[in-house]
Design an enzyme around this catalytic site. Structure first.
Site, short mmCIF file in Angstrom:
data_model
loop_
_atom_site.label_atom_id
_atom_site.label_comp_id
_atom_site.label_asym_id
_atom_site.label_seq_id
_atom_site.Cartn_x
_atom_site.Cartn_y
_atom_site.Cartn_z
N ASP A 123 56.98 74.15 48.45
CA ASP A 123 56.81 73.83 49.87
C ASP A 123 55.42 73.18 49.95
O ASP A 123 54.94 72.66 48.93
CB ASP A 123 56.91 75.11 50.73
CG ASP A 123 57.07 74.81 52.23
OD1 ASP A 123 58.19 74.52 52.66
OD2 ASP A 123 56.06 74.85 52.97
N LYS A 142 60.89 83.40 52.06
CA LYS A 142 59.76 82.46 52.00
C LYS A 142 58.53 83.20 51.51
O LYS A 142 58.43 84.41 51.71
CB LYS A 142 59.47 81.89 53.40
CG LYS A 142 58.69 80.60 53.39
CD LYS A 142 59.61 79.41 53.24
CE LYS A 142 58.89 78.12 53.04
NZ LYS A 142 59.81 76.97 53.12
P1 NDP Z 1 53.41 68.52 50.62
O1 NDP Z 1 52.35 69.50 50.33
O2 NDP Z 1 53.96 67.68 49.54
O3 NDP Z 1 52.93 67.53 51.77
C1 NDP Z 1 52.53 67.99 53.02
C2 NDP Z 1 52.06 66.81 53.85
O4 NDP Z 1 51.84 67.25 55.18
C3 NDP Z 1 50.74 66.26 53.37
O5 NDP Z 1 50.66 64.90 53.69
C4 NDP Z 1 49.74 67.08 54.18
O6 NDP Z 1 48.47 66.46 54.32
C5 NDP Z 1 50.45 67.17 55.50
N1 NDP Z 1 50.03 68.41 56.18
C6 NDP Z 1 50.21 69.66 55.75
N2 NDP Z 1 49.67 70.54 56.59
C7 NDP Z 1 49.14 69.81 57.57
C8 NDP Z 1 48.44 70.14 58.74
N3 NDP Z 1 48.18 71.42 59.08
N4 NDP Z 1 48.06 69.12 59.55
C9 NDP Z 1 48.32 67.83 59.23
N5 NDP Z 1 48.97 67.47 58.11
C10 NDP Z 1 49.37 68.44 57.31
O7 NDP Z 1 54.57 69.35 51.34
P2 NDP Z 1 56.10 68.94 51.59
O8 NDP Z 1 56.23 67.47 51.76
O9 NDP Z 1 56.90 69.63 50.58
O10 NDP Z 1 56.38 69.69 52.98
C11 NDP Z 1 56.26 69.02 54.25
C12 NDP Z 1 57.08 69.77 55.28
O11 NDP Z 1 58.44 69.77 54.88
C13 NDP Z 1 56.71 71.25 55.47
O12 NDP Z 1 56.95 71.60 56.82
C14 NDP Z 1 57.71 71.96 54.59
O13 NDP Z 1 57.92 73.30 55.01
C15 NDP Z 1 58.94 71.10 54.82
N6 NDP Z 1 60.00 71.17 53.82
C16 NDP Z 1 59.77 70.95 52.50
C17 NDP Z 1 60.79 71.00 51.59
C18 NDP Z 1 60.61 70.69 50.15
O14 NDP Z 1 61.61 70.69 49.41
N7 NDP Z 1 59.41 70.40 49.68
C19 NDP Z 1 62.17 71.32 52.02
C20 NDP Z 1 62.33 71.45 53.44
C21 NDP Z 1 61.27 71.40 54.28
P3 NDP Z 1 47.25 66.99 53.43
O15 NDP Z 1 47.60 66.64 52.03
O16 NDP Z 1 46.05 66.29 53.96
O17 NDP Z 1 47.19 68.48 53.66
O1 2IT Z 2 61.76 74.74 53.52
C1 2IT Z 2 62.52 74.60 52.54
O2 2IT Z 2 63.75 74.55 52.66
C2 2IT Z 2 61.91 74.45 51.22
N1 2IT Z 2 60.69 74.45 51.11
C3 2IT Z 2 62.78 74.35 49.99
C4 2IT Z 2 63.24 75.71 49.56
C5 2IT Z 2 63.99 75.76 48.23
O3 2IT Z 2 64.29 76.88 47.83
O4 2IT Z 2 64.25 74.72 47.63
#
Ligand code: NDP
Ligand code: 2IT
Length: 444
Positions: free
Chosen positions: A166, A126
């Site tokens: 992420d 990561k």
């Molecule tokens: P994005 O940046 O697309 O979206 C994040 C969302 O979460 C936004 O709505 C953001 O609001 C909100 N958010 C982030 N930080 C905070 C905080 N500290 N407090 C409140 N709201 C918060 O990210 P993703 O959708 O990609 O990721 C969301 C989660 O999913 C994370 O935990 C990530 O690690 C996990 N994840 C993502 C994957 C991927 O493929 N993208 C895969 C597996 C897990 P705002 O815009 O206002 O900050």
């Molecule tokens: O938390 C996760 O699994 C991710 N942000 C996706 C990682 C990836 O390599 O696609």
């Protein structure tokens, strides 16, 4: 003292001020206790858990860039290469002001087991930066990404370490980083996933984490004799994972009624307007306060509150520790049936315990959100054979992977006498392959 307890204590002592890392160590090592205690002396002698909890490599670097006013800005960049026993390091990059080494170690550690659960050959890593993309112009984001990659490129590569998105890192950022990597190395290779479709990206990668979460949730509910159709869902977040979780929930006949960002949350009893949400977040990069312009009858509240709404299923899709004990109590009081985690470690340890004790079907993040990284691995496969699969092919594979994960974590929980404890099931099932590979490869 037992070997597991000894290592938990030592990791905390050696890594002070890293509460999120301590939290995942507590959860995972506690789950592995029955596996370790079957042959404790052997594992102690080979320092298995000490090696598992110490990243293979941690890289920290300066990222200077110039903002639109000509002012030089400096951020911190990181990559934690945690474990490469079963494949090249794989895991996202997070750009958020809260990023620090402890948070990246928690995410990297979780990633080891998640990646193993996919059944695909990917190790755990990561990275990211304390850079905040919010409010920055496209050119500022580009200059930051180019500077970030100007250091990171020496440490990554298609067979070494393959980052992806992420929080704060989506298609735009991946594109800028890919361009810079190619310029620096003169190589057109699969060094990043989540790429655009015109330059080696996979169909369905954008949707994969959210869709995968719903394939997982549907299968886990089915295992427990429950049909997802007709259920009301609470979703938090409004980013990549949340948006495609909402989309797939509708396709399965469920009704998502909430979403949130870091300022506030929306309750739309008629069901979240997906097109409006996509326009606000994906096109305009705006705040959820805009939602009422599209849906005057929906409620917008400042602060936190999604978990107070009455519903059947909760899908936390924002960030770590966003669902605490009070939230868990509110969900149980409102009769929630299942909580499946789209974000990484969104529930605190106390919340998880309370939900499980109250017979809520609990799908832990490293299993439930593995669809994103699994599809990243499918992108690597397509790049390696220089072919592109159709959306349907990728989506079908994703669905199969998520259903397999449900079957495997259920079987692992049963094997160790913890039927229905999918937290233990996921940790054990993910660990076994890594353990086997680490044993086979000797002391490295
Ligand atoms: P994005 O940046 O697309 O979206 C994040 C969302 O979460 C936004 O709505 C953001 O609001 C909100 N958010 C982030 N930080 C905070 C905080 N500290 N407090 C409140 N709201 C918060 O990210 P993703 O959708 O990609 O990721 C969301 C989660 O999913 C994370 O935990 C990530 O690690 C996990 N994840 C993502 C994957 C991927 O493929 N993208 C895969 C597996 C897990 P705002 O815009 O206002 O900050
Ligand atoms: O938390 C996760 O699994 C991710 N942000 C996706 C990682 C990836 O390599 O696609």
């Amino acid at each position: 003292m037992s070997y597991v307890d000894e290592v938990i204590a030592r990791v905390k002592e050696k890594n002070p001020g890293q509460p999120e890392f301590h939290q995942t160590i507590d959860e995972v090592l506690e789950s592995l206790r029955p596996v370790i205690e079957r042959d404790e002396e052997k594992y102690r002698k080979m320092a298995l858990l000490e090696r598992l909890t110490e990243p293979e490599r941690q890289i920290k670097f300066r990222v200077p860039w110039i903002d639109d006013n000509g002012q030089v800005q400096v951020n911190c960049g990181y990559r934690v290469q945690f474990n490469s026993a079963i494949g090249p390091y794989k895991g996202g990059l997070r750009f958020h002001p809260s990023v620090n080494i402890g948070i990246l170690k928690f995410l990297g550690f979780e990633q080891i087991f998640k990646n193993s659960l996919t059944g695909l050959p990917i190790g755990g890593g990561k990275g990211g930066s304390d850079f905040d993309p919010k409010g920055k112009s496209d050119m500022e984001v580009m200059r930051f990404c180019q500077s970030f990659m100007t250091e990171l490129f020496r440490h990554v590569g298609a067979d070494t370490d393959v980052p992806a998105g992420d929080i704060g890192v989506g298609g735009r950022e991946i594109g800028y980083m890919y361009g810079q990597y190619k310029r620096l190395t003169n190589k057109y290779e699969s060094v990043l996933t989540g790429k655009g479709l015109s330059y080696g990206g996979s169909l369905a990668r954008t949707q994969a984490t959210g869709y995968g979460l719903l394939y997982f949730t549907r299968a886990l509910l089915k295992l427990n004799g429950i049909d997802i159709a007709g259920k009301t869902c609470l979703v938090s977040g409004s980013g990549n994972v949340a948006i495609y979780a909402i989309e797939k929930a509708y396709q399965m006949g469920a009704k998502p009624v909430t979403c949130s960002d870091s300022n506030g949350w929306v309750y739309d009893p008629e069901g979240i307007d997906l097109e409006a949400l996509k326009e606000i977040k994906e096109v305009n990069r705006a705040r959820l306060t805009e939602y009422k312009n599209y849906r005057p009858n929906a409620e917008y509240h400042e602060g936190k509150g999604v978990w107070t709404v009455k519903a059947d299923i909760a899908l936390p899709c924002a960030t770590q520790n966003e669902l605490n004990l009070d939230d868990a109590k509110a969900l149980v009081a409102n009769g929630v049936i299942a909580v499946c985690e789209g974000a990484n470690m969104p529930s605190t340890l106390e919340a998880t315990k309370y939900l499980q004790e109250n017979k809520v079907v609990f799908g832990p993040a490293k299993a439930a959100n593995a669809g994103g990284v699994a599809t990243s691995a499918l992108e690597m496969s397509q790049n390696a054979e220089r072919l592109s699969w159709t959306f349907e092919e990728v989506d079908e594979k994703l669905c199969g992977i998520m259903e397999n994960i449900v079957a495997n974590i259920d079987a692992a929980a049963k094997e160790y006498g913890m039927d229905g404890d999918y937290v233990a099931g996921a940790n054990i099932a993910g660990f076994k392959k890594v353990l086997d590979a680490m044993e086979a490869q000797g002391i490295v």
